[in-house]
Design an enzyme around this catalytic site. Structure first.
Site, PDB file in Angstrom:
ATOM      1  N   THR A  70       1.208  -2.452  -0.661  1.00 36.43           N
ATOM      2  CA  THR A  70       0.282  -3.859  -0.434  1.00 36.43           C
ATOM      3  C   THR A  70       0.129  -3.736   1.000  1.00 36.43           C
ATOM      4  O   THR A  70      -0.876  -4.158   1.530  1.00 36.43           O
ATOM      5  CB  THR A  70       1.076  -5.113  -0.815  1.00 36.43           C
ATOM      6  OG1 THR A  70       1.325  -4.976  -2.486  1.00 36.43           O
ATOM      7  CG2 THR A  70       0.590  -6.259  -0.401  1.00 36.43           C
ATOM      8  N   CYS A 322      -1.291 -13.874 -18.508  1.00 39.94           N
ATOM      9  CA  CYS A 322      -1.057 -15.332 -19.437  1.00 39.94           C
ATOM     10  C   CYS A 322      -0.946 -16.559 -18.299  1.00 39.94           C
ATOM     11  O   CYS A 322       0.316 -16.256 -17.658  1.00 39.94           O
ATOM     12  CB  CYS A 322      -0.069 -15.060 -20.433  1.00 39.94           C
ATOM     13  SG  CYS A 322      -0.004 -16.544 -21.322  1.00 39.94           S
TER      14      CYS A 322
HETATM   15  N1  PLP Z   1      -2.498  -0.523  -5.314  1.00 44.05           N
HETATM   16  C1  PLP Z   1      -2.271  -0.055  -6.516  1.00 44.05           C
HETATM   17  C2  PLP Z   1      -3.271   0.674  -7.131  1.00 44.05           C
HETATM   18  C3  PLP Z   1      -1.271  -0.599  -7.301  1.00 44.05           C
HETATM   19  O1  PLP Z   1      -1.212  -0.168  -8.469  1.00 44.05           O
HETATM   20  C4  PLP Z   1      -0.220  -1.090  -6.597  1.00 44.05           C
HETATM   21  C5  PLP Z   1       1.023  -1.693  -7.419  1.00 44.05           C
HETATM   22  O2  PLP Z   1       1.032  -1.833  -8.526  1.00 44.05           O
HETATM   23  C6  PLP Z   1      -0.236  -1.526  -5.277  1.00 44.05           C
HETATM   24  C7  PLP Z   1      -1.469  -1.281  -4.625  1.00 44.05           C
HETATM   25  C8  PLP Z   1       0.899  -2.371  -4.532  1.00 44.05           C
HETATM   26  O3  PLP Z   1       1.871  -1.251  -4.174  1.00 44.05           O
HETATM   27  P1  PLP Z   1       3.417  -1.836  -3.956  1.00 44.05           P
HETATM   28  O4  PLP Z   1       3.913  -2.355  -5.100  1.00 44.05           O
HETATM   29  O5  PLP Z   1       3.998  -0.731  -3.196  1.00 44.05           O
HETATM   30  O6  PLP Z   1       3.014  -3.135  -2.632  1.00 44.05           O
END
Ligand code: PLP
Length: 386
Positions: A70, A322
């Protein structure tokens, strides 16, 4: 429990857990301190930097450690957009990006930028030719390498070439791809690449943004000169050390694991076709991650299926959200043109290092039973109160 939810998170590899425990016990100094203890901590961070760089064939000094995917998506999109502000205040992101990229684009919009969305076709693929149609003031394009819901792998090299021809920078979220398929950053042509440790056997809350040498970048976190001025804050040393070890293990096993998982995926899809005629695998004709199957079983709502599977000891993710009793179809499937009726029945099955052939067989059997249970729940009995 049979764990078929590796795209949500993976078990930490024992080697990574041991490296983290050892770093917590033995490396207490600040890696920025000049004394010997500080230098030991610094050496551990730099070893991890080289291990992470090797996973994507980039240079160690291009690796910026983050708190995960993120942050990497925010730092990549916003950092690239800010650095190019003089040329324009528009970014383009694909319609199927993770919430983290959509969220970063929303922050930019609040700051006065415009975000354009690139559509995908029925198989969930971005058309690289769409880059040519973007407004000229677009400075940054974000397209993920592999989609977290469907596993569909995007034609990143072609997208990067099209973006570069128009002077646009490419941010590529490789969070789901790293450790599952080989990644050569230079072959992809991405200027900013994002990875996250907990998707390939590392701990949660640590990842990396790989900034290509020469790509302009404005840091999101300022304050000190950490990470060569690209991310202020004392490093998460135990997490970074474990991330490095997980990256090294994943790189070493990648080829064998990829082949093994492809066979399991074929077994899973054949099992689904036999046990559940009418089941639809989304993105089936596109290149996909070897571990991911996103399937809709018509008439069996995903929230009902999830509960029925959980009761049978199988952990999966619903491909639909949901919210207060109403099932919302996934924006990814909606962008692919999947009908709402089918999308609310989507399940994501994602396998990993611990998955064996007999797990696949048990999941298929549990799914067949659960689909019946879910259909019974969805269809009220004749005369039942509505
Ligand atoms: N990008 C993608 C494609 C993801 O699947 C995820 C997590 O599910 C993230 C970003 C976010 O990563 P993090 O959980 O390390 O913040």
């Amino acid at each position: 429990m049979i764990y078929f939810d590796h795209n949500a998170s993976t078990p930490v590899r024992p080697e990574a857990a041991e490296a983290m425990r050892s770093a917590l016990a033995n490396l207490h100094a600040n890696p920025s301190s000049s004394h010997r203890e500080g230098q030991r901590a610094r050496a551990a961070v730099e070893r991890a930097r080289a291990q992470v760089a090797a996973l994507v064939e980039a240079r160690p000094d291009e690796v910026v450690f983050t708190s995960g995917g993120t942050e990497g998506d925010h730092a990549g999109l916003m950092g690239a957009a800010w650095a190019a502000e003089a040329r324009g205040r528009r970014v383009a992101i694909s319609a199927i990006e993770h919430h983290a990229v959509h969220g970063a684009a929303e922050v930019l919009e609040r700051l006065g930028y415009t975000a354009t969305h690139l559509p995908v076709g029925r198989e969930g693929l971005v058309d690289p030719a769409a880059i040519a149609t973007l407004p000229a003031d677009t400075t940054v394009v974000a397209v993920m390498l592999a989609n977290n819901e469907t596993g569909v792998i995007q034609p990143i090299a072609a997208v990067a070439a099209a973006a570069s021809a128009r002077g646009m920078r490419l941010v590529c979220d490789a969070v789901q791809a790293a450790g599952k398929i080989p990644i050569r950053r230079d072959d992809l042509g991405a200027d900013y690449l994002v990875i996250s440790g907990h998707k390939f056997g590392g701990p949660k809350g640590v990842g990396a943004l790989i900034v290509r040498t020469g790509a302009p970048f404005e840091p999101l976190f300022r304050g000190s000169a950490h990470e060569r001025g690209r991310r202020g804050g004392t490093e998460n040393l135990p997490g970074i050390v474990a991330l490095g070890v997980a990256a090294e293990c994943a790189a070493r096993e990648l080829e064998a694991e990829q082949g093994r998982l492809l066979e399991l995926r074929a077994q899973l899809e054949a099992g689904l076709r036999a046990a559940l005629p009418g089941a639809v695998v989304h993105g089936a004709r596109a290149p996909r991650l070897p571990n991911t199957v996103n399937v809709s079983i018509p008439g069996a709502r995903s929230d009902h299926l999830l509960m029925a599977l959980d009761a049978r000891g199988v952990a999966v993710s619903a491909g639909a959200a949901c919210a207060s009793g109403a099932v919302e179809s996934s924006p990814v499937l909606a962008a692919m043109g999947v009908s709402r009726e089918l999308a609310v029945c989507a399940l994501r099955l994602s396998m990993g290092r611990g998955t064996r052939a007999d797990d696949v067989a048990r999941v298929v059997a549990a799914l067949a039973e659960s689909a019946q249970a879910a259909r019974n729940l969805a269809v009220p009995a004749p005369g039942a109160a509505r």
